[in-house]
Scaffold this motif. Structure first.
Motif, PDB file in Angstrom:
ATOM      1  N   UNK A  42      -8.070   1.886 -14.395  1.00  0.00           N
ATOM      2  CA  UNK A  42      -8.209   2.498 -13.077  1.00  0.00           C
ATOM      3  C   UNK A  42      -6.897   2.402 -12.310  1.00  0.00           C
ATOM      4  N   UNK A  43      -6.118   1.345 -12.557  1.00  0.00           N
ATOM      5  CA  UNK A  43      -4.835   1.195 -11.876  1.00  0.00           C
ATOM      6  C   UNK A  43      -3.867   2.305 -12.277  1.00  0.00           C
ATOM      7  N   UNK A  44      -3.878   2.675 -13.559  1.00  0.00           N
ATOM      8  CA  UNK A  44      -3.050   3.796 -14.004  1.00  0.00           C
ATOM      9  C   UNK A  44      -3.506   5.079 -13.330  1.00  0.00           C
ATOM     10  N   UNK A  45      -4.824   5.248 -13.207  1.00  0.00           N
ATOM     11  CA  UNK A  45      -5.353   6.409 -12.485  1.00  0.00           C
ATOM     12  C   UNK A  45      -4.891   6.424 -11.045  1.00  0.00           C
ATOM     13  N   UNK A  46      -4.795   5.239 -10.435  1.00  0.00           N
ATOM     14  CA  UNK A  46      -4.312   5.146  -9.060  1.00  0.00           C
ATOM     15  C   UNK A  46      -2.864   5.587  -8.932  1.00  0.00           C
ATOM     16  N   UNK A  47      -2.031   5.233  -9.929  1.00  0.00           N
ATOM     17  CA  UNK A  47      -0.628   5.657  -9.894  1.00  0.00           C
ATOM     18  C   UNK A  47      -0.506   7.169 -10.062  1.00  0.00           C
ATOM     19  N   UNK A  48      -1.326   7.744 -10.926  1.00  0.00           N
ATOM     20  CA  UNK A  48      -1.316   9.204 -11.087  1.00  0.00           C
ATOM     21  C   UNK A  48      -1.717   9.895  -9.791  1.00  0.00           C
ATOM     22  N   UNK A  49      -2.740   9.349  -9.142  1.00  0.00           N
ATOM     23  CA  UNK A  49      -3.177   9.925  -7.873  1.00  0.00           C
ATOM     24  C   UNK A  49      -2.087   9.792  -6.815  1.00  0.00           C
ATOM     25  N   UNK A 332       0.030  16.633   8.588  1.00  0.00           N
ATOM     26  CA  UNK A 332      -0.191  16.574   7.151  1.00  0.00           C
ATOM     27  C   UNK A 332       0.721  15.550   6.493  1.00  0.00           C
ATOM     28  N   UNK A 333       1.926  15.373   7.040  1.00  0.00           N
ATOM     29  CA  UNK A 333       2.854  14.376   6.498  1.00  0.00           C
ATOM     30  C   UNK A 333       2.302  12.968   6.651  1.00  0.00           C
ATOM     31  N   UNK A 334       1.794  12.636   7.841  1.00  0.00           N
ATOM     32  CA  UNK A 334       1.221  11.305   8.054  1.00  0.00           C
ATOM     33  C   UNK A 334      -0.057  11.124   7.235  1.00  0.00           C
ATOM     34  N   UNK A 335      -0.849  12.189   7.126  1.00  0.00           N
ATOM     35  CA  UNK A 335      -2.044  12.190   6.287  1.00  0.00           C
ATOM     36  C   UNK A 335      -1.650  11.874   4.849  1.00  0.00           C
ATOM     37  N   UNK A 336      -0.564  12.518   4.386  1.00  0.00           N
ATOM     38  CA  UNK A 336      -0.094  12.307   3.016  1.00  0.00           C
ATOM     39  C   UNK A 336       0.429  10.890   2.809  1.00  0.00           C
ATOM     40  N   UNK A 337       1.072  10.327   3.836  1.00  0.00           N
ATOM     41  CA  UNK A 337       1.539   8.939   3.733  1.00  0.00           C
ATOM     42  C   UNK A 337       0.366   7.999   3.461  1.00  0.00           C
ATOM     43  N   UNK A 338      -0.724   8.203   4.205  1.00  0.00           N
ATOM     44  CA  UNK A 338      -1.920   7.394   3.978  1.00  0.00           C
ATOM     45  C   UNK A 338      -2.468   7.578   2.582  1.00  0.00           C
ATOM     46  N   UNK A 339      -2.414   8.813   2.084  1.00  0.00           N
ATOM     47  CA  UNK A 339      -2.946   9.103   0.754  1.00  0.00           C
ATOM     48  C   UNK A 339      -2.103   8.458  -0.355  1.00  0.00           C
ATOM     49  N   UNK A 340      -0.820   8.295  -0.100  1.00  0.00           N
ATOM     50  CA  UNK A 340       0.042   7.645  -1.096  1.00  0.00           C
ATOM     51  C   UNK A 340      -0.387   6.190  -1.287  1.00  0.00           C
ATOM     52  N   UNK A 341      -0.625   5.509  -0.173  1.00  0.00           N
ATOM     53  CA  UNK A 341      -0.937   4.079  -0.199  1.00  0.00           C
ATOM     54  C   UNK A 341      -2.364   3.829  -0.664  1.00  0.00           C
ATOM     55  N   UNK A 342      -3.292   4.694  -0.289  1.00  0.00           N
ATOM     56  CA  UNK A 342      -4.714   4.469  -0.530  1.00  0.00           C
ATOM     57  C   UNK A 342      -5.094   4.170  -1.969  1.00  0.00           C
ATOM     58  N   UNK A 343      -4.782   5.058  -2.924  1.00  0.00           N
ATOM     59  CA  UNK A 343      -5.192   4.804  -4.314  1.00  0.00           C
ATOM     60  C   UNK A 343      -4.583   3.535  -4.907  1.00  0.00           C
ATOM     61  N   UNK A 344      -3.325   3.232  -4.541  1.00  0.00           N
ATOM     62  CA  UNK A 344      -2.678   2.027  -5.063  1.00  0.00           C
ATOM     63  C   UNK A 344      -3.392   0.777  -4.560  1.00  0.00           C
ATOM     64  N   UNK A 345      -3.667   0.734  -3.239  1.00  0.00           N
ATOM     65  CA  UNK A 345      -4.377  -0.416  -2.679  1.00  0.00           C
ATOM     66  C   UNK A 345      -5.777  -0.530  -3.262  1.00  0.00           C
ATOM     67  N   UNK A 346      -6.445   0.611  -3.425  1.00  0.00           N
ATOM     68  CA  UNK A 346      -7.805   0.589  -3.965  1.00  0.00           C
ATOM     69  C   UNK A 346      -7.831  -0.006  -5.368  1.00  0.00           C
ATOM     70  N   UNK A 347      -6.889   0.423  -6.206  1.00  0.00           N
ATOM     71  CA  UNK A 347      -6.865  -0.109  -7.573  1.00  0.00           C
ATOM     72  C   UNK A 347      -6.538  -1.599  -7.586  1.00  0.00           C
ATOM     73  N   UNK A 349      -7.327  -3.769  -5.138  1.00  0.00           N
ATOM     74  CA  UNK A 349      -8.547  -4.447  -4.693  1.00  0.00           C
ATOM     75  C   UNK A 349      -9.561  -4.520  -5.829  1.00  0.00           C
ATOM     76  N   UNK A 350      -9.716  -3.406  -6.547  1.00  0.00           N
ATOM     77  CA  UNK A 350     -10.684  -3.371  -7.640  1.00  0.00           C
ATOM     78  C   UNK A 350     -10.316  -4.357  -8.738  1.00  0.00           C
ATOM     79  N   UNK A 351      -9.002  -4.439  -9.059  1.00  0.00           N
ATOM     80  CA  UNK A 351      -8.550  -5.351 -10.109  1.00  0.00           C
ATOM     81  C   UNK A 351      -8.688  -6.809  -9.675  1.00  0.00           C
ATOM     82  N   UNK A 352      -8.400  -7.094  -8.407  1.00  0.00           N
ATOM     83  CA  UNK A 352      -8.446  -8.478  -7.924  1.00  0.00           C
ATOM     84  C   UNK A 352      -9.877  -8.999  -7.831  1.00  0.00           C
ATOM     85  N   UNK A 353     -10.770  -8.182  -7.279  1.00  0.00           N
ATOM     86  CA  UNK A 353     -12.154  -8.623  -7.080  1.00  0.00           C
ATOM     87  C   UNK A 353     -13.073  -8.219  -8.228  1.00  0.00           C
ATOM     88  N   UNK A 354     -12.520  -7.399  -9.152  1.00  0.00           N
ATOM     89  CA  UNK A 354     -13.305  -6.916 -10.294  1.00  0.00           C
ATOM     90  C   UNK A 354     -14.602  -6.255  -9.828  1.00  0.00           C
TER      91      UNK A 354
END
Length: 399
Positions: A42-49, A332-347, A349-354
């Motif tokens: 899922x972390x690799x998927x987060x980097x692709x996203x 849209x630029x600020x929206x995109x900034x949030x989108x860059x960080x979101x998937x990475x942080x999500x992956x 969190x998922x890896x840390x807490x399983x």
């Protein structure tokens, strides 16, 4: 609305179908199939996203500097976007995937901003602004199409053929818009110099921009991983693909519905309702891993995220009607900034807490923070405006 006006609007809708519904969000239902066949985490998927969203940030930022030959530049970006979709199905290289997702994101950012600017200006010129909300139905329509087409194609031609098939469909939409737009002329824009009257960094606008950026960070976690999360919950795998269809179908009518609600209540009240419903939709799978919970979560997600895009950009354009391209680009630029960080942080969190629950709770908290900033910012800017008005009145009285 005449046939020509309807055709122009429909062409814009198709471009958002390509750039948002297919190029960006088809990745969501394809991701679990890619992970199964290619064996990445899922972390690799987060980097692709995130690569896609970094590209989207670049495109959205760059679109604010396009003032001449916007139509030709837009068409070129749609063509490159379509090619990037097709090539995704022709390679197994992670490096090329990263590059292709970046290209898709960059061209998608240009497409979203330029299409929104062109259509909004066109409708305003012909006194048809009440139809502007329908443009953003293209996002939901594209999501619904990807939700229906991806599992169907994947069952016959695997995930590779699915990308190629979606690219062919996108090419058809491009040709259709070229035909529908064959007679319209887009006026070149003019760069507006900064002044006290056009400074968007005063008043409520910075608060709206910050809230919108946090919305991008929070919503994209669900937007990227919803299908994959459901796919990996025992007993719910059969509903994974359908959940994305529900999200898309909910998003199709959401723009005009929220625009209507915004006029009946107020922009801030309508956006606040949308934020609250979205928080509920994001965290619902944490507390209910049932079919109805999954579908309700998908419905609330689809209904609100397109509505918040529509209301935020529409309200910003009301505040600065002569700077539609710049305003949409900055948001849209600020929206995109949030989108860059979101998937990475999500992956992470998922890896840390399983557990998939951690990233969803984080996303819900971020969207709730966006709501607080929106409401507090409006109150603060209103109070400041009242104070400035009082000072002006006192200065006039002295004169």
């Amino acid at each position: 609305m005449s046939r020509q006006h309807a055709g122009v609007l429909f062409g814009g809708i198709l471009f958002l179908v390509v750039a948002m519904g297919i190029s960006r969000f088809a990745f969501t239902p394809i991701l679990p199939f890619m992970r199964d066949d290619e064996g990445f985490s899922l972390e690799v998927g987060g980097w692709l996203a995130s690569s896609n969203y970094i590209g989207y940030f670049v495109g959205a930022l760059g679109a604010g500097f396009i003032y001449k030959k916007k139509k030709n530049f837009l068409m070129a970006n749609v063509l490159i976007n379509v090619i990037s979709i097709i090539v995704m199905g022709l390679t197994h290289s992670f490096v090329l995937w990263i590059l292709l997702r970046f290209i898709a994101g960059a061209t998608g950012g240009f497409i979203f901003v330029l299409t929104s600017s062109i259509i909004m200006d066109y409708l305003a010129t012909h006194l048809l602004t009440r139809w502007s909300g329908f443009l953003f139905s293209g996002i939901g329509l594209g999501i619904a199409i990807s939700g229906l087409v991806v599992p169907f194609l994947e069952s016959f031609v695997s995930w590779q053929g699915t990308w190629i098939g979606l690219g062919a469909l996108s090419a058809l939409f491009l040709c259709t818009t070229l035909f529908l737009w064959r007679r319209i002329t887009v006026q070149d824009g003019e760069k507006i110099e900064k002044s006290g009257d056009t400074n968007i960094w005063k008043g409520f606008m910075p608060w709206l921009i910050l809230a919108y950026g946090l919305e991008g960070l929070g919503y994209i976690i669900t937007g990227t991983f919803l299908v994959d999360i459901i796919y990996n919950i025992e007993g719910l795998r059969a509903y994974a693909g359908y959940s994305w269809v529900v999200a898309g179908l909910a998003a199709v009518p959401s723009a005009p519905i929220w625009v209507t609600l915004m006029t009946k209540l107020s922009p801030i009240k309508a956006m606040s309702i949308a934020y609250i419903l979205q928080v509920i939709g994001i965290v619902l799978p944490v507390f209910s891993q049932t079919a109805w919970g999954v579908f309700l979560s998908a419905f609330l997600f689809g209904m609100t995220f397109v509505g918040l895009v529509t209301m935020s950009t529409g309200y910003a354009r009301q505040l600065f009607p002569n700077q539609s391209g710049t305003i949409v680009s900055i948001l849209t630029t600020f929206y995109a900034l949030g989108q860059i960080v979101g998937p990475i942080l999500a992956s992470k969190f998922e890896a840390h807490f399983n557990s998939f629950k951690a990233p969803l709770l984080f996303a819900g908290a971020i969207v709730a923070l966006a709501l607080v900033i929106l409401v507090v910012g409006k109150w603060w800017s209103d109070q400041r405006q009242v104070a400035e008005d009082i000072i002006r009145e006192k200065e006039r009285a002295r004169v």
